[in-house]
Motif scaffolding. Structure first.
Motif, PDB file in Angstrom:
ATOM      1  N   PRO A 180      11.707  12.846  -1.864  1.00 33.63           N
ATOM      2  CA  PRO A 180      10.374  13.884  -1.711  1.00 33.63           C
ATOM      3  C   PRO A 180       9.339  12.926  -2.460  1.00 33.63           C
ATOM      4  N   GLY A 181       9.674  12.063  -3.146  1.00 33.91           N
ATOM      5  CA  GLY A 181       8.678  11.375  -3.899  1.00 33.91           C
ATOM      6  C   GLY A 181       7.867  10.371  -2.911  1.00 33.91           C
ATOM      7  N   CYS A 182       8.763   9.885  -1.577  1.00 34.72           N
ATOM      8  CA  CYS A 182       7.953   9.360  -0.744  1.00 34.72           C
ATOM      9  C   CYS A 182       7.091   9.961  -0.063  1.00 34.72           C
ATOM     10  N   VAL A 183       7.180  11.211   0.454  1.00 32.84           N
ATOM     11  CA  VAL A 183       6.422  11.922   1.044  1.00 32.84           C
ATOM     12  C   VAL A 183       5.157  12.133   0.339  1.00 32.84           C
ATOM     13  N   VAL A 184       5.183  12.215  -0.844  1.00 34.33           N
ATOM     14  CA  VAL A 184       3.832  12.514  -1.624  1.00 34.33           C
ATOM     15  C   VAL A 184       3.178  11.296  -1.797  1.00 34.33           C
ATOM     16  N   PHE A 185       3.762  10.219  -1.830  1.00 34.05           N
ATOM     17  CA  PHE A 185       2.958   8.790  -2.076  1.00 34.05           C
ATOM     18  C   PHE A 185       1.824   8.716  -1.143  1.00 34.05           C
ATOM     19  N   ASP A 186       0.714   8.094  -1.571  1.00 31.37           N
ATOM     20  CA  ASP A 186      -0.572   7.842  -0.721  1.00 31.37           C
ATOM     21  C   ASP A 186      -0.976   6.443  -1.363  1.00 31.37           C
ATOM     22  N   CYS A 187      -1.119   5.556  -0.485  1.00 30.91           N
ATOM     23  CA  CYS A 187      -1.741   4.301  -0.884  1.00 30.91           C
ATOM     24  C   CYS A 187      -3.218   4.157  -0.510  1.00 30.91           C
ATOM     25  N   PHE A 188      -3.788   5.204   0.067  1.00 25.57           N
ATOM     26  CA  PHE A 188      -5.108   5.214   0.557  1.00 25.57           C
ATOM     27  C   PHE A 188      -5.628   4.127   1.138  1.00 25.57           C
ATOM     28  N   GLY A 189      -4.778   3.667   1.973  1.00 26.12           N
ATOM     29  CA  GLY A 189      -4.989   2.471   2.973  1.00 26.12           C
ATOM     30  C   GLY A 189      -4.907   0.998   2.411  1.00 26.12           C
ATOM     31  N   ALA A 190      -4.476   1.057   1.169  1.00 24.01           N
ATOM     32  CA  ALA A 190      -4.494  -0.200   0.522  1.00 24.01           C
ATOM     33  C   ALA A 190      -3.466  -1.147   1.299  1.00 24.01           C
ATOM     34  N   GLY A 191      -2.076  -0.585   1.626  1.00 19.57           N
ATOM     35  CA  GLY A 191      -1.169  -1.182   2.277  1.00 19.57           C
ATOM     36  C   GLY A 191      -1.482  -2.201   3.565  1.00 19.57           C
ATOM     37  N   GLN A 192      -2.312  -1.313   4.506  1.00 20.31           N
ATOM     38  CA  GLN A 192      -2.859  -2.130   5.727  1.00 20.31           C
ATOM     39  C   GLN A 192      -3.691  -3.073   5.282  1.00 20.31           C
ATOM     40  N   ARG A 193      -4.741  -2.765   4.383  1.00 18.54           N
ATOM     41  CA  ARG A 193      -5.451  -3.517   4.146  1.00 18.54           C
ATOM     42  C   ARG A 193      -5.028  -4.935   3.372  1.00 18.54           C
ATOM     43  N   ILE A 194      -4.136  -4.781   2.711  1.00 13.23           N
ATOM     44  CA  ILE A 194      -3.423  -6.126   2.131  1.00 13.23           C
ATOM     45  C   ILE A 194      -2.711  -6.974   3.247  1.00 13.23           C
ATOM     46  N   THR A 195      -1.960  -6.138   4.051  1.00 14.97           N
ATOM     47  CA  THR A 195      -1.339  -6.780   5.123  1.00 14.97           C
ATOM     48  C   THR A 195      -2.181  -7.448   6.241  1.00 14.97           C
ATOM     49  N   GLN A 196      -3.110  -6.741   6.789  1.00 19.41           N
ATOM     50  CA  GLN A 196      -4.110  -7.204   7.854  1.00 19.41           C
ATOM     51  C   GLN A 196      -5.248  -8.028   7.454  1.00 19.41           C
ATOM     52  N   ASP A 197      -5.861  -7.681   6.282  1.00 16.01           N
ATOM     53  CA  ASP A 197      -6.985  -8.137   5.951  1.00 16.01           C
ATOM     54  C   ASP A 197      -6.720  -9.357   4.824  1.00 16.01           C
ATOM     55  N   THR A 198      -6.129  -9.125   3.645  1.00 20.81           N
ATOM     56  CA  THR A 198      -5.826 -10.067   2.665  1.00 20.81           C
ATOM     57  C   THR A 198      -4.831 -11.264   3.187  1.00 20.81           C
ATOM     58  N   PHE A 199      -3.938 -10.956   3.918  1.00 23.90           N
ATOM     59  CA  PHE A 199      -2.963 -11.775   4.337  1.00 23.90           C
ATOM     60  C   PHE A 199      -2.840 -11.999   5.727  1.00 23.90           C
ATOM     61  N   GLY A 200      -4.151 -11.742   6.608  1.00 22.52           N
ATOM     62  CA  GLY A 200      -4.138 -11.770   7.842  1.00 22.52           C
ATOM     63  C   GLY A 200      -2.994 -11.506   8.901  1.00 22.52           C
ATOM     64  N   GLY A 201      -2.460 -10.351   8.457  1.00 20.54           N
ATOM     65  CA  GLY A 201      -1.303  -9.875   9.433  1.00 20.54           C
ATOM     66  C   GLY A 201       0.131 -10.383   9.210  1.00 20.54           C
ATOM     67  N   ARG A 202       0.023 -11.192   8.036  1.00 17.96           N
ATOM     68  CA  ARG A 202       1.409 -11.978   7.842  1.00 17.96           C
ATOM     69  C   ARG A 202       2.178 -10.950   7.020  1.00 17.96           C
ATOM     70  N   ASP A 203       3.606 -11.208   6.798  1.00 15.61           N
ATOM     71  CA  ASP A 203       4.323 -10.032   6.080  1.00 15.61           C
ATOM     72  C   ASP A 203       5.297 -11.011   5.268  1.00 15.61           C
ATOM     73  N   TRP A 204       5.890 -10.158   4.206  1.00 10.05           N
ATOM     74  CA  TRP A 204       6.922 -10.863   3.068  1.00 10.05           C
ATOM     75  C   TRP A 204       8.195 -11.077   3.618  1.00 10.05           C
ATOM     76  N   ARG A 205       8.505 -10.722   4.876  1.00 10.65           N
ATOM     77  CA  ARG A 205       9.657 -11.096   5.488  1.00 10.65           C
ATOM     78  C   ARG A 205       9.630 -12.804   6.337  1.00 10.65           C
ATOM     79  N   SER A 206       8.614 -12.664   6.978  1.00  7.36           N
ATOM     80  CA  SER A 206       8.513 -13.701   7.901  1.00  7.36           C
ATOM     81  C   SER A 206       7.743 -15.030   6.998  1.00  7.36           C
TER      82      SER A 206
END
Length: 253
Positions: free
Chosen positions: A58-84
């Protein structure tokens, strides 16, 4: 337009990897920081998303990043990810708690700008929003060096003033439950207009049919708080994740 709501389809599942989980009522198992959750699929999607509470997360259900996740992924790192690009993993994971706190502040500032009673503070609130947005858009080195807690403490007094201005128009005694231990407290039907629940522990509290108009819920722990029938019109700083953690629907006995 800055997104202040999570869009998991544009994020590299940072919240499923970066933080540590401790086995508890919120998480069914332990997970060290920086290691993918055992339920994370190759496509960055949760394989048990529709069953998280039932499967012990249930801890996952109530977590909210307030959009930080996609900003880091798409803007800060230009769409790159930690796997590739595994060389980015350290920075990506370290930035999540920093940018998340900045985005959370921006969400609060946006909500404060909706308070008509705080109109004379609006210029300062807008300036604080712009400054916070600029920080959140900084490069990884700047973000890692940011004392985000010290910055937050500069913004919080402004948010408190906006809340006080809105709540002062309610009249009555406006109970102050800031930081209060209200676990399991029976407050059904109580007149709590303009109350402050900032940082309060409302776990399992009974607030059914309570009058909570213009009550401030900043940072309140609302896991299992029973809000059925409560009047939340004009509630201040009540987040979607707090509502997800609470009991709000008729499907509960």
């Amino acid at each position: 337009m800055i997104e202040l709501a999570a869009d998991c389809s544009r994020c590299a599942a940072l919240c499923c990897v970066a933080p540590a989980f401790a086995k508890s009522s919120d998480f069914a198992g332990d997970k060290p920081a920086g290691r993918p959750c055992r339920n994370l699929g190759d496509d960055f999607r949760c394989t048990i998303h529709e069953e998280l509470p039932q499967r012990g997360f249930p801890g996952c259900v109530v977590f909210d990043c307030f959009g930080a996740g996609q900003r880091i992924t798409q803007d800060t790192f230009g769409g790159r990810d930690w796997r590739s690009a595994p060389e980015l993993a350290g920075d990506m994971f370290a930035l999540l708690p920093v940018v998340r706190q900045l985005h959370e502040l921006m969400w609060y500032l946006t909500e404060a700008l909706k308070l008509d009673e705080a109109r004379r503070l609006h210029p300062k609130l807008r300036a604080a929003f712009d400054a916070t947005d600029a920080l959140a858009g900084a490069d990884p080195a700047e973000l890692r060096g940011l004392d985000v807690e010290a910055y937050r403490m500069k913004v919080v007094p402004l948010l408190r003033r906006a809340s006080e201005m809105a709540r002062s128009r309610v009249g009555g005694r406006r109970p102050d439950h800031s930081g209060a231990q209200l676990i399991g407290r029976r407050l059904r039907g109580a007149d709590l207009r303009g109350a402050s629940f900032r940082g309060a522990l409302l776990i399992g509290a009974d607030l059914r049919e309570a009058d909570l108009r213009r009550a401030d819920f900043t940072g309140a722990d609302m896991r299992g708080t029973d809000l059925r029938g409560a009047n939340l019109d004009g509630a201040i700083f009540l987040t979607a994740s707090q509502l997800r953690a609470a009991v709000t629907g008729a499907d509960h006995p």
